[in-house]
Design a protein around this motif. Sequence first.
Motif, PDB file in Angstrom:
ATOM      1  N   ALA A   1      29.289  40.675  26.997  1.00 52.61           N
ATOM      2  CA  ALA A   1      28.896  42.033  26.624  1.00 52.61           C
ATOM      3  C   ALA A   1      29.955  42.718  25.770  1.00 52.61           C
ATOM      4  N   GLY A   2      31.005  41.973  25.429  1.00 58.34           N
ATOM      5  CA  GLY A   2      32.061  42.594  24.652  1.00 58.34           C
ATOM      6  C   GLY A   2      32.830  41.597  23.803  1.00 58.34           C
ATOM      7  N   ARG A   3      33.773  42.133  23.044  1.00 58.31           N
ATOM      8  CA  ARG A   3      34.666  41.324  22.228  1.00 58.31           C
ATOM      9  C   ARG A   3      36.030  41.307  22.916  1.00 58.31           C
ATOM     10  N   VAL A   4      36.693  40.161  22.843  1.00 57.92           N
ATOM     11  CA  VAL A   4      37.938  39.991  23.586  1.00 57.92           C
ATOM     12  C   VAL A   4      39.031  39.450  22.676  1.00 57.92           C
ATOM     13  N   PHE A   5      40.204  40.070  22.778  1.00 58.45           N
ATOM     14  CA  PHE A   5      41.407  39.554  22.123  1.00 58.45           C
ATOM     15  C   PHE A   5      42.393  39.180  23.216  1.00 58.45           C
ATOM     16  N   GLN A   6      42.790  37.917  23.239  1.00 57.61           N
ATOM     17  CA  GLN A   6      43.745  37.439  24.234  1.00 57.61           C
ATOM     18  C   GLN A   6      45.150  37.884  23.826  1.00 57.61           C
ATOM     19  N   ILE A   7      45.733  38.777  24.582  1.00 55.03           N
ATOM     20  CA  ILE A   7      47.059  39.304  24.256  1.00 55.03           C
ATOM     21  C   ILE A   7      48.109  38.255  24.602  1.00 55.03           C
ATOM     22  N   PRO A   8      48.963  37.885  23.657  1.00 55.13           N
ATOM     23  CA  PRO A   8      49.974  36.858  23.939  1.00 55.13           C
ATOM     24  C   PRO A   8      50.846  37.245  25.134  1.00 55.13           C
ATOM     25  N   PRO A   9      50.988  36.366  26.107  1.00 58.06           N
ATOM     26  CA  PRO A   9      51.768  36.709  27.308  1.00 58.06           C
ATOM     27  C   PRO A   9      53.250  36.939  27.034  1.00 58.06           C
ATOM     28  N   THR A  10      53.713  36.546  25.851  1.00 56.25           N
ATOM     29  CA  THR A  10      55.112  36.792  25.500  1.00 56.25           C
ATOM     30  C   THR A  10      55.371  38.252  25.129  1.00 56.25           C
ATOM     31  N   THR A  11      54.297  39.043  25.002  1.00 54.95           N
ATOM     32  CA  THR A  11      54.455  40.435  24.562  1.00 54.95           C
ATOM     33  C   THR A  11      54.517  41.432  25.723  1.00 54.95           C
ATOM     34  N   TYR A  12      54.476  40.948  26.958  1.00 52.25           N
ATOM     35  CA  TYR A  12      54.592  41.825  28.121  1.00 52.25           C
ATOM     36  C   TYR A  12      55.233  41.038  29.268  1.00 52.25           C
ATOM     37  N   PRO A  13      55.854  41.710  30.201  1.00 53.56           N
ATOM     38  CA  PRO A  13      56.516  41.000  31.304  1.00 53.56           C
ATOM     39  C   PRO A  13      55.537  40.131  32.081  1.00 53.56           C
ATOM     40  N   ARG A  14      56.018  38.987  32.521  1.00 51.18           N
ATOM     41  CA  ARG A  14      55.196  38.081  33.316  1.00 51.18           C
ATOM     42  C   ARG A  14      54.655  38.811  34.544  1.00 51.18           C
ATOM     43  N   MET A  15      53.355  38.658  34.782  1.00 54.41           N
ATOM     44  CA  MET A  15      52.688  39.398  35.843  1.00 54.41           C
ATOM     45  C   MET A  15      52.419  38.521  37.073  1.00 54.41           C
ATOM     46  N   ASP A  16      53.493  38.140  37.743  1.00 52.65           N
ATOM     47  CA  ASP A  16      53.331  37.437  39.018  1.00 52.65           C
ATOM     48  C   ASP A  16      52.716  38.388  40.022  1.00 52.65           C
ATOM     49  N   GLN A  17      51.690  37.919  40.714  1.00 52.67           N
ATOM     50  CA  GLN A  17      50.986  38.750  41.686  1.00 52.67           C
ATOM     51  C   GLN A  17      51.198  38.188  43.085  1.00 52.67           C
ATOM     52  N   GLY A  18      51.613  39.055  43.995  1.00 51.27           N
ATOM     53  CA  GLY A  18      51.960  38.599  45.335  1.00 51.27           C
ATOM     54  C   GLY A  18      51.274  39.374  46.435  1.00 51.27           C
ATOM     55  N   GLY A  19      51.414  38.855  47.625  1.00 51.09           N
ATOM     56  CA  GLY A  19      50.818  39.497  48.787  1.00 51.09           C
ATOM     57  C   GLY A  19      51.713  39.373  49.997  1.00 51.09           C
ATOM     58  N   VAL A  20      51.300  40.038  51.060  1.00 49.37           N
ATOM     59  CA  VAL A  20      52.078  40.024  52.295  1.00 49.37           C
ATOM     60  C   VAL A  20      51.186  40.465  53.452  1.00 49.37           C
ATOM     61  N   ILE A  21      51.512  40.007  54.643  1.00 47.75           N
ATOM     62  CA  ILE A  21      50.802  40.443  55.847  1.00 47.75           C
ATOM     63  C   ILE A  21      51.596  41.592  56.476  1.00 47.75           C
ATOM     64  N   LEU A  22      50.902  42.666  56.799  1.00 46.48           N
ATOM     65  CA  LEU A  22      51.563  43.856  57.323  1.00 46.48           C
ATOM     66  C   LEU A  22      51.953  43.691  58.788  1.00 46.48           C
ATOM     67  N   ARG A  23      53.005  44.380  59.160  1.00 44.57           N
ATOM     68  CA  ARG A  23      53.565  44.265  60.510  1.00 44.57           C
ATOM     69  C   ARG A  23      52.561  44.660  61.590  1.00 44.57           C
ATOM     70  N   TRP A  24      51.655  45.595  61.265  1.00 47.58           N
ATOM     71  CA  TRP A  24      50.694  46.113  62.247  1.00 47.58           C
ATOM     72  C   TRP A  24      49.327  45.421  62.164  1.00 47.58           C
ATOM     73  N   ALA A  25      49.281  44.254  61.559  1.00 48.63           N
ATOM     74  CA  ALA A  25      48.018  43.518  61.452  1.00 48.63           C
ATOM     75  C   ALA A  25      47.382  43.343  62.832  1.00 48.63           C
ATOM     76  N   VAL A  26      46.089  43.649  62.940  1.00 47.25           N
ATOM     77  CA  VAL A  26      45.421  43.568  64.240  1.00 47.25           C
ATOM     78  C   VAL A  26      45.160  42.126  64.663  1.00 47.25           C
ATOM     79  N   ASP A  27      45.045  41.238  63.694  1.00 44.19           N
ATOM     80  CA  ASP A  27      44.790  39.824  63.995  1.00 44.19           C
ATOM     81  C   ASP A  27      45.632  38.976  63.034  1.00 44.19           C
ATOM     82  N   PRO A  28      46.914  38.800  63.340  1.00 43.03           N
ATOM     83  CA  PRO A  28      47.800  38.067  62.431  1.00 43.03           C
ATOM     84  C   PRO A  28      47.332  36.646  62.134  1.00 43.03           C
ATOM     85  N   ASP A  29      46.737  35.980  63.119  1.00 49.59           N
ATOM     86  CA  ASP A  29      46.272  34.605  62.887  1.00 49.59           C
ATOM     87  C   ASP A  29      45.161  34.574  61.845  1.00 49.59           C
ATOM     88  N   ALA A  30      44.231  35.526  61.920  1.00 49.33           N
ATOM     89  CA  ALA A  30      43.149  35.587  60.941  1.00 49.33           C
ATOM     90  C   ALA A  30      43.712  35.913  59.560  1.00 49.33           C
TER      91      ALA A  30
END
Length: 260
Positions: free
Chosen positions: A204-233
């Motif tokens: 539905a649109g036009r796309v230009f792939q922006i070179p990844p060298t033109t912006y900081p590397r976007m590593d995406q991370g996660g974490v489990i919170l200390r108050w998780a109700v079901d840590p195993d799940a």
Amino acid sequence: MTTRRLILCAWLSAAAACDVTTVHEARGRVRVAAAADLNVALGELIARFGASHDVDVTVSYGSSGTFYAQLLNQAPFDLFLSADLQYPNQLVARGLTLPQTEFTYAVGRLVLWAPATSPLDIERDGFQALTASIAHVAIANPEHAPYGRAAVAALQSAGVYDRLRPKLVFGENVAQAMQFAQSGAADAAVVARSLALAPNVKGAGRVFQIPPTTYPRMDQGGVILRWAVDPDAARALRGFVLSADGRAILERSGFSLPER
């Protein structure tokens, strides 16, 4: 009905109720706060995860920075999937996470997107197409959205930021920035590649792939919170995201993968 029979019926009813309760409690539960760029990928991930796990997963999508501010006050989430590493690492540093549960699950990519009906030839001209007579360009708010900060860096690298700055409109998150361009409220948007590949957007649109060298590397991370109700799940869902199946879904959805 005799007294003995009444007692037997009462015992059977109580046993049945206990069985129902046991089955209900056996199902795990995970409440996820997820970056807006995961809107499509995470839906597929959870569907696949649910096919092999007795876990109910609920997801709220939004800006990573907004979630971070809420999590500082122990908002009711179990797993945080951010669009960067900074926010999860800060939660770790503040002692708000379960030990050794931080992880990197994807590398985000930026694209410039415009509707197919747009006269802008962004596929040929990239950011230079935006120097034409346009009204607005949408990006996520760089104050609290990692994709917004990356968009600013990419615009600066292309040498068009100063000219476009008065025309920038900010979405609360990267998904809202995409919505601005889709609705015509903006002429184009700098957004996550994962959103441009979504089934309701792709084609539905036009796309230009922006070179990844033109912006900081976007590593995406996660974490489990200390108050998780079901840590195993929560750990089970974390494990699935990092599994071969999870990584394949993320890659198919427009993310690059971090090295193992």
